[in-house]
Write an enzyme that holds these catalytic residues in place. Sequence first.
Site, mmCIF file in Angstrom:
data_model
loop_
_atom_site.group_PDB
_atom_site.id
_atom_site.type_symbol
_atom_site.label_atom_id
_atom_site.label_comp_id
_atom_site.label_asym_id
_atom_site.label_seq_id
_atom_site.Cartn_x
_atom_site.Cartn_y
_atom_site.Cartn_z
ATOM 1 N N CYS A 292 96.748 -49.806 -87.215
ATOM 2 C CA CYS A 292 97.466 -49.077 -88.174
ATOM 3 C C CYS A 292 96.811 -49.059 -89.279
ATOM 4 O O CYS A 292 96.667 -49.872 -90.019
ATOM 5 C CB CYS A 292 99.109 -49.407 -88.127
ATOM 6 S SG CYS A 292 100.017 -48.605 -89.364
ATOM 7 N N ASP B 218 97.191 -51.401 -82.578
ATOM 8 C CA ASP B 218 97.860 -50.141 -81.663
ATOM 9 C C ASP B 218 97.104 -50.198 -80.449
ATOM 10 O O ASP B 218 95.589 -50.417 -80.510
ATOM 11 C CB ASP B 218 97.849 -48.803 -82.598
ATOM 12 C CG ASP B 218 98.522 -48.659 -83.640
ATOM 13 O OD1 ASP B 218 99.717 -49.131 -83.394
ATOM 14 O OD2 ASP B 218 98.324 -48.165 -84.638
#
Length: 155
Positions: A53, A60
């Site tokens: 992120c 992620d």
Amino acid sequence: MSDQSIYQNLTQLGTSTDLPASPEDAVLEKVPNPQAGTGYMVRFVAPEFTSLCPITGAPDFAHLVIDYVPQDFLVESKSLKLFLGSFRNHGAFHEDCTVSIGKRLVALLEPKWLRIGGYWYPRGGIPIDVFYQTGPAPEGVWIPDQGVAPYRGRG
């Protein structure tokens, strides 16, 4: 085309190669398509794609499916693996990661057609799916469904 000379310009295959520090540093390589003129599809699946992120730095995760109909070139798979791995320490939103991977492959290969599906695992309770495609699929080439079910959670 079985001439081994099509592989002579590859710099990563068959050697020990460090993971690139960023997608910009990654070297994507291509080889001439030995079946140029034949309509067929190539699929790469990366079920454990990872990026960060850009705001929080939290990891992620996505399941990527890359389909393309080659023209004159094929992507060399080790270079693709290193390129995708270079996102592990790269901060970008899901949409940017997915679309930039597709565009980078299109710029390298100039395929007849390419699509990428980015099936991102939930962040903040919301899964995000991102799709990029260069246009309609070519006629006469079998293009199967990407086969990734929508996120269902516990349902």
